[in-house]
Design a protein around this motif. Structure first.
Motif, PDB file in Angstrom:
ATOM      1  N   ASP A 114       5.075  31.879   7.029  1.00 58.06           N
ATOM      2  CA  ASP A 114       3.760  31.922   6.389  1.00 58.06           C
ATOM      3  C   ASP A 114       3.327  33.344   6.044  1.00 58.06           C
ATOM      4  O   ASP A 114       2.136  33.620   5.888  1.00 58.06           O
ATOM      5  CB  ASP A 114       2.705  31.232   7.259  1.00 58.06           C
ATOM      6  CG  ASP A 114       2.626  31.794   8.667  1.00 58.06           C
ATOM      7  OD1 ASP A 114       3.278  32.822   8.944  1.00 58.06           O
ATOM      8  OD2 ASP A 114       1.905  31.211   9.500  1.00 58.06           O
ATOM      9  N   LEU A 115       4.294  34.253   5.896  1.00 57.95           N
ATOM     10  CA  LEU A 115       4.002  35.634   5.518  1.00 57.95           C
ATOM     11  C   LEU A 115       4.138  35.761   4.010  1.00 57.95           C
ATOM     12  O   LEU A 115       5.253  35.747   3.469  1.00 57.95           O
ATOM     13  CB  LEU A 115       4.968  36.591   6.224  1.00 57.95           C
ATOM     14  CG  LEU A 115       4.785  38.081   5.967  1.00 57.95           C
ATOM     15  CD1 LEU A 115       3.404  38.560   6.409  1.00 57.95           C
ATOM     16  CD2 LEU A 115       5.879  38.880   6.660  1.00 57.95           C
ATOM     17  N   GLY A 116       3.012  35.840   3.314  1.00 57.73           N
ATOM     18  CA  GLY A 116       3.053  35.886   1.865  1.00 57.73           C
ATOM     19  C   GLY A 116       1.683  35.654   1.280  1.00 57.73           C
ATOM     20  O   GLY A 116       0.678  36.077   1.842  1.00 57.73           O
ATOM     21  N   ALA A 117       1.630  34.969   0.144  1.00 57.46           N
ATOM     22  CA  ALA A 117       0.371  34.759  -0.567  1.00 57.46           C
ATOM     23  C   ALA A 117       0.333  33.365  -1.169  1.00 57.46           C
ATOM     24  O   ALA A 117       1.352  32.839  -1.631  1.00 57.46           O
ATOM     25  CB  ALA A 117       0.210  35.803  -1.670  1.00 57.46           C
ATOM     26  N   GLU A 118      -0.871  32.781  -1.147  1.00 52.80           N
ATOM     27  CA  GLU A 118      -1.084  31.548  -1.885  1.00 52.80           C
ATOM     28  C   GLU A 118      -1.346  31.864  -3.350  1.00 52.80           C
ATOM     29  O   GLU A 118      -2.032  32.836  -3.670  1.00 52.80           O
ATOM     30  CB  GLU A 118      -2.265  30.777  -1.299  1.00 52.80           C
ATOM     31  CG  GLU A 118      -1.998  30.197   0.067  1.00 52.80           C
ATOM     32  CD  GLU A 118      -3.155  29.343   0.563  1.00 52.80           C
ATOM     33  OE1 GLU A 118      -4.270  29.488   0.008  1.00 52.80           O
ATOM     34  OE2 GLU A 118      -2.939  28.541   1.483  1.00 52.80           O
ATOM     35  N   THR A 119      -0.779  31.058  -4.234  1.00 52.72           N
ATOM     36  CA  THR A 119      -1.024  31.207  -5.666  1.00 52.72           C
ATOM     37  C   THR A 119      -1.345  29.836  -6.246  1.00 52.72           C
ATOM     38  O   THR A 119      -1.192  28.806  -5.574  1.00 52.72           O
ATOM     39  CB  THR A 119       0.204  31.795  -6.389  1.00 52.72           C
ATOM     40  OG1 THR A 119       1.206  30.785  -6.524  1.00 52.72           O
ATOM     41  CG2 THR A 119       0.786  32.981  -5.643  1.00 52.72           C
ATOM     42  N   ALA A 120      -1.748  29.846  -7.497  1.00 54.08           N
ATOM     43  CA  ALA A 120      -2.026  28.576  -8.158  1.00 54.08           C
ATOM     44  C   ALA A 120      -0.780  27.714  -8.259  1.00 54.08           C
ATOM     45  O   ALA A 120      -0.872  26.482  -8.370  1.00 54.08           O
ATOM     46  CB  ALA A 120      -2.592  28.841  -9.548  1.00 54.08           C
TER      47      ALA A 120
END
Length: 248
Positions: A114-120
Protein backbone atom coordinates in the motif's frame (compact mmCIF):
# COMPACT_ATOMS: atom_id res chain seq x y z
CA UNK A 1 33.19 -23.66 11.99
CA UNK A 2 32.22 -20.05 12.64
CA UNK A 3 28.81 -19.36 14.15
CA UNK A 4 25.95 -18.08 12.01
CA UNK A 5 24.85 -14.66 13.28
CA UNK A 6 21.15 -13.89 12.92
CA UNK A 7 19.07 -10.81 13.54
CA UNK A 8 15.42 -11.76 13.99
CA UNK A 9 12.89 -8.91 13.97
CA UNK A 10 9.30 -9.39 15.17
CA UNK A 11 6.52 -7.00 16.04
CA UNK A 12 5.78 -8.14 19.61
CA UNK A 13 7.52 -10.00 22.42
CA UNK A 14 5.30 -13.11 22.11
CA UNK A 15 6.60 -13.63 18.56
CA UNK A 16 10.18 -12.84 19.59
CA UNK A 17 10.08 -15.32 22.46
CA UNK A 18 8.51 -18.08 20.34
CA UNK A 19 11.29 -17.73 17.77
CA UNK A 20 13.93 -17.71 20.52
CA UNK A 21 12.57 -20.96 22.02
CA UNK A 22 12.74 -22.59 18.62
CA UNK A 23 16.32 -21.50 18.04
CA UNK A 24 17.55 -22.58 21.48
CA UNK A 25 15.38 -24.59 23.86
CA UNK A 26 18.27 -25.33 26.22
CA UNK A 27 18.39 -21.95 27.98
CA UNK A 28 16.29 -18.78 28.10
CA UNK A 29 17.62 -15.91 26.00
CA UNK A 30 19.42 -13.18 27.88
CA UNK A 31 18.83 -9.45 27.49
CA UNK A 32 21.21 -7.76 25.06
CA UNK A 33 21.60 -3.98 24.96
CA UNK A 34 20.05 -2.01 22.12
CA UNK A 35 19.01 1.54 23.04
CA UNK A 36 15.28 2.07 22.81
CA UNK A 37 14.43 -1.54 21.98
CA UNK A 38 13.78 -4.89 23.65
CA UNK A 39 16.42 -7.27 22.33
CA UNK A 40 17.56 -10.66 23.59
CA UNK A 41 20.39 -13.01 22.58
CA UNK A 42 20.30 -16.80 22.37
CA UNK A 43 23.21 -18.90 23.59
CA UNK A 44 23.72 -20.65 20.26
CA UNK A 45 24.07 -24.37 19.69
CA UNK A 46 24.47 -26.44 16.58
CA UNK A 47 26.47 -29.09 14.82
CA UNK A 48 28.47 -28.51 12.73
CA UNK A 49 27.86 -24.75 12.98
CA UNK A 50 26.29 -22.94 15.98
CA UNK A 51 23.49 -20.49 15.26
CA UNK A 52 23.56 -17.37 17.41
CA UNK A 53 20.69 -14.94 17.23
CA UNK A 54 19.75 -11.52 18.46
CA UNK A 55 15.99 -11.09 18.51
CA UNK A 56 14.21 -7.75 18.79
CA UNK A 57 10.53 -6.93 19.27
CA UNK A 58 10.41 -3.81 17.13
CA UNK A 59 6.78 -2.76 17.47
CA UNK A 60 3.96 -2.87 14.94
CA UNK A 61 4.31 -1.52 11.43
CA UNK A 62 7.03 -0.93 8.85
CA UNK A 63 8.37 2.29 10.37
CA UNK A 64 8.98 0.73 13.79
CA UNK A 65 10.47 -2.35 12.14
CA UNK A 66 12.85 -0.27 10.02
CA UNK A 67 13.97 1.78 13.01
CA UNK A 68 14.73 -1.24 15.18
CA UNK A 69 16.41 -3.17 12.37
CA UNK A 70 18.57 -0.21 11.43
CA UNK A 71 19.56 0.34 15.05
CA UNK A 72 20.52 -3.32 15.51
CA UNK A 73 22.51 -3.48 12.28
CA UNK A 74 24.37 -0.27 13.09
CA UNK A 75 25.15 -1.45 16.62
CA UNK A 76 26.44 -4.78 15.32
CA UNK A 77 28.70 -3.01 12.84
CA UNK A 78 30.09 -0.76 15.58
CA UNK A 79 30.66 -3.76 17.86
CA UNK A 80 32.30 -5.62 14.93
CA UNK A 81 29.75 -8.42 15.22
CA UNK A 82 28.03 -8.15 11.81
CA UNK A 83 25.01 -10.30 11.04
CA UNK A 84 24.98 -12.92 8.31
CA UNK A 85 21.21 -12.82 7.85
CA UNK A 86 18.21 -10.70 8.86
CA UNK A 87 14.85 -12.41 9.33
CA UNK A 88 11.50 -10.65 9.58
CA UNK A 89 9.25 -13.08 11.44
CA UNK A 90 5.94 -13.48 13.19
CA UNK A 91 2.34 -14.45 12.66
CA UNK A 92 0.33 -13.19 9.71
CA UNK A 93 -2.86 -13.34 7.73
CA UNK A 94 -2.88 -15.87 4.92
CA UNK A 95 -4.56 -15.61 1.55
CA UNK A 96 -6.79 -18.67 1.21
CA UNK A 97 -6.43 -21.16 -0.36
CA UNK A 98 -2.71 -20.47 -0.91
CA UNK A 99 -1.84 -20.27 2.79
CA UNK A 100 -4.37 -21.71 5.19
CA UNK A 101 -4.64 -21.44 8.97
CA UNK A 102 -1.65 -23.04 10.66
CA UNK A 103 0.46 -22.94 7.51
CA UNK A 104 3.91 -21.45 7.06
CA UNK A 105 4.99 -18.94 4.42
CA UNK A 106 8.61 -18.24 3.50
CA UNK A 107 8.74 -15.10 1.38
CA UNK A 108 10.50 -15.09 -1.95
CA UNK A 109 9.79 -11.36 -2.14
CA UNK A 110 8.72 -8.71 0.36
CA UNK A 111 6.24 -6.26 -1.15
CA UNK A 112 5.06 -2.89 0.17
CA UNK A 113 1.47 -3.38 -0.92
CA UNK A 114 0.00 0.00 0.00
CA UNK A 115 2.98 2.32 -0.57
CA UNK A 116 1.97 4.60 -3.41
CA UNK A 117 -0.89 6.83 -4.53
CA UNK A 118 -4.55 6.53 -5.35
CA UNK A 119 -5.52 7.80 -8.80
CA UNK A 120 -8.68 7.99 -10.83
CA UNK A 121 -7.46 4.87 -12.62
CA UNK A 122 -6.62 2.96 -9.46
CA UNK A 123 -3.65 2.44 -7.18
CA UNK A 124 -0.12 3.29 -8.36
CA UNK A 125 2.84 1.83 -6.43
CA UNK A 126 5.59 4.19 -5.46
CA UNK A 127 8.07 2.73 -7.94
CA UNK A 128 5.65 3.50 -10.77
CA UNK A 129 5.72 7.10 -9.52
CA UNK A 130 9.52 7.14 -9.74
CA UNK A 131 10.14 7.53 -6.00
CA UNK A 132 11.78 4.26 -4.97
CA UNK A 133 10.94 0.59 -4.74
CA UNK A 134 8.13 -1.54 -3.40
CA UNK A 135 9.82 -4.96 -3.69
CA UNK A 136 12.81 -6.59 -1.99
CA UNK A 137 13.96 -10.07 -2.99
CA UNK A 138 14.77 -12.53 -0.23
CA UNK A 139 17.87 -14.76 -0.27
CA UNK A 140 16.69 -17.13 -3.03
CA UNK A 141 18.68 -20.32 -2.45
CA UNK A 142 18.39 -20.22 1.33
CA UNK A 143 14.71 -19.26 1.17
CA UNK A 144 13.96 -22.18 -1.15
CA UNK A 145 15.86 -24.57 1.14
CA UNK A 146 14.02 -23.35 4.23
CA UNK A 147 10.65 -23.59 2.48
CA UNK A 148 11.40 -27.18 1.41
CA UNK A 149 12.45 -28.17 4.91
CA UNK A 150 9.29 -26.67 6.39
CA UNK A 151 6.89 -27.81 3.69
CA UNK A 152 6.03 -24.13 3.44
CA UNK A 153 4.57 -21.93 0.75
CA UNK A 154 7.37 -19.98 -0.98
CA UNK A 155 5.71 -16.85 -2.32
CA UNK A 156 5.48 -13.08 -1.78
CA UNK A 157 4.50 -11.68 1.61
CA UNK A 158 2.79 -8.29 1.51
CA UNK A 159 3.53 -5.50 3.97
CA UNK A 160 0.61 -3.23 4.80
CA UNK A 161 0.25 -0.32 7.20
CA UNK A 162 -3.43 -1.06 7.77
CA UNK A 163 -4.42 -4.68 8.28
CA UNK A 164 -7.06 -5.84 5.83
CA UNK A 165 -10.46 -6.19 7.46
CA UNK A 166 -13.11 -6.54 4.76
CA UNK A 167 -13.80 -8.94 1.94
CA UNK A 168 -13.75 -6.08 -0.54
CA UNK A 169 -10.34 -4.74 0.48
CA UNK A 170 -8.91 -8.27 0.52
CA UNK A 171 -10.17 -8.83 -3.02
CA UNK A 172 -8.65 -5.54 -4.21
CA UNK A 173 -5.32 -6.40 -2.62
CA UNK A 174 -5.32 -9.87 -4.12
CA UNK A 175 -6.19 -8.44 -7.53
CA UNK A 176 -3.05 -6.28 -7.45
CA UNK A 177 -0.85 -9.06 -6.02
CA UNK A 178 -2.21 -12.31 -7.41
CA UNK A 179 0.74 -14.46 -6.34
CA UNK A 180 0.83 -13.24 -2.71
CA UNK A 181 0.53 -15.79 0.08
CA UNK A 182 0.32 -13.68 3.24
CA UNK A 183 -0.09 -10.20 4.66
CA UNK A 184 1.86 -8.74 7.59
CA UNK A 185 2.93 -5.29 8.77
CA UNK A 186 6.71 -5.23 9.29
CA UNK A 187 8.56 -7.06 6.52
CA UNK A 188 9.19 -4.16 4.16
CA UNK A 189 10.62 -2.01 6.95
CA UNK A 190 13.02 -4.80 7.90
CA UNK A 191 13.89 -5.28 4.23
CA UNK A 192 14.69 -1.60 3.68
CA UNK A 193 17.13 -1.56 6.61
CA UNK A 194 18.73 -4.86 5.61
CA UNK A 195 19.22 -3.63 2.04
CA UNK A 196 20.82 -0.40 3.27
CA UNK A 197 23.38 -2.47 5.21
CA UNK A 198 23.87 -5.08 2.49
CA UNK A 199 22.69 -8.01 4.64
CA UNK A 200 20.65 -10.89 3.11
CA UNK A 201 16.99 -11.15 4.10
CA UNK A 202 14.31 -13.73 4.81
CA UNK A 203 10.71 -13.27 5.92
CA UNK A 204 8.98 -16.18 7.65
CA UNK A 205 5.34 -16.10 8.72
CA UNK A 206 2.97 -18.57 10.34
CA UNK A 207 -0.70 -18.09 9.51
CA UNK A 208 -3.01 -17.13 12.37
CA UNK A 209 -6.00 -15.89 10.35
CA UNK A 210 -7.37 -15.58 6.85
CA UNK A 211 -7.04 -12.23 5.06
CA UNK A 212 -10.54 -10.85 4.64
CA UNK A 213 -13.43 -9.91 6.90
CA UNK A 214 -12.12 -9.24 10.41
CA UNK A 215 -13.28 -12.10 12.64
CA UNK A 216 -11.32 -12.27 15.88
CA UNK A 217 -13.14 -15.41 16.97
CA UNK A 218 -11.61 -17.29 14.03
CA UNK A 219 -8.02 -16.26 14.75
CA UNK A 220 -5.65 -18.97 15.96
CA UNK A 221 -2.89 -16.94 17.60
CA UNK A 222 -1.63 -19.49 20.18
CA UNK A 223 -1.42 -22.15 17.47
CA UNK A 224 0.43 -19.77 15.14
CA UNK A 225 2.92 -18.88 17.86
CA UNK A 226 3.54 -22.57 18.54
CA UNK A 227 4.07 -23.08 14.81
CA UNK A 228 6.52 -20.16 14.81
CA UNK A 229 8.54 -21.85 17.56
CA UNK A 230 8.62 -25.12 15.63
CA UNK A 231 9.51 -23.29 12.43
CA UNK A 232 12.58 -21.72 13.99
CA UNK A 233 13.69 -25.09 15.35
CA UNK A 234 13.68 -26.39 11.77
CA UNK A 235 15.39 -23.23 10.54
CA UNK A 236 18.20 -23.75 13.01
CA UNK A 237 18.80 -27.22 11.58
CA UNK A 238 18.82 -25.88 8.01
CA UNK A 239 21.35 -23.18 8.93
CA UNK A 240 23.53 -25.75 10.70
CA UNK A 241 23.95 -27.55 7.41
CA UNK A 242 23.70 -24.74 4.87
CA UNK A 243 26.60 -23.48 2.81
CA UNK A 244 28.52 -20.76 4.62
CA UNK A 245 27.26 -17.16 4.44
CA UNK A 246 26.65 -14.95 2.52
CA UNK A 247 23.20 -16.37 1.82
CA UNK A 248 22.38 -15.53 -1.78
Amino acid sequence: MNAVRLLVVTAVTAERDAAARGLDATAPPRPHPLPGHRMVRTTGHGVPRPVRADLVAAGVGPAAAAAATGAALTAAALWREPYDLVIAAGIAGGFAPVADLGGVVVADRVVAADLGAETADGFLPVDALGFGTTVHTCAPRLGAAVARALGAVHAPVLTVSTATGTTESAAALRHRHQDAAAEAMEGFGVAEAAAAHGVPLLEIRTVSNTVGARDRAAWRIPEALAALRDTFAVLRTVLDRAAPPPYM
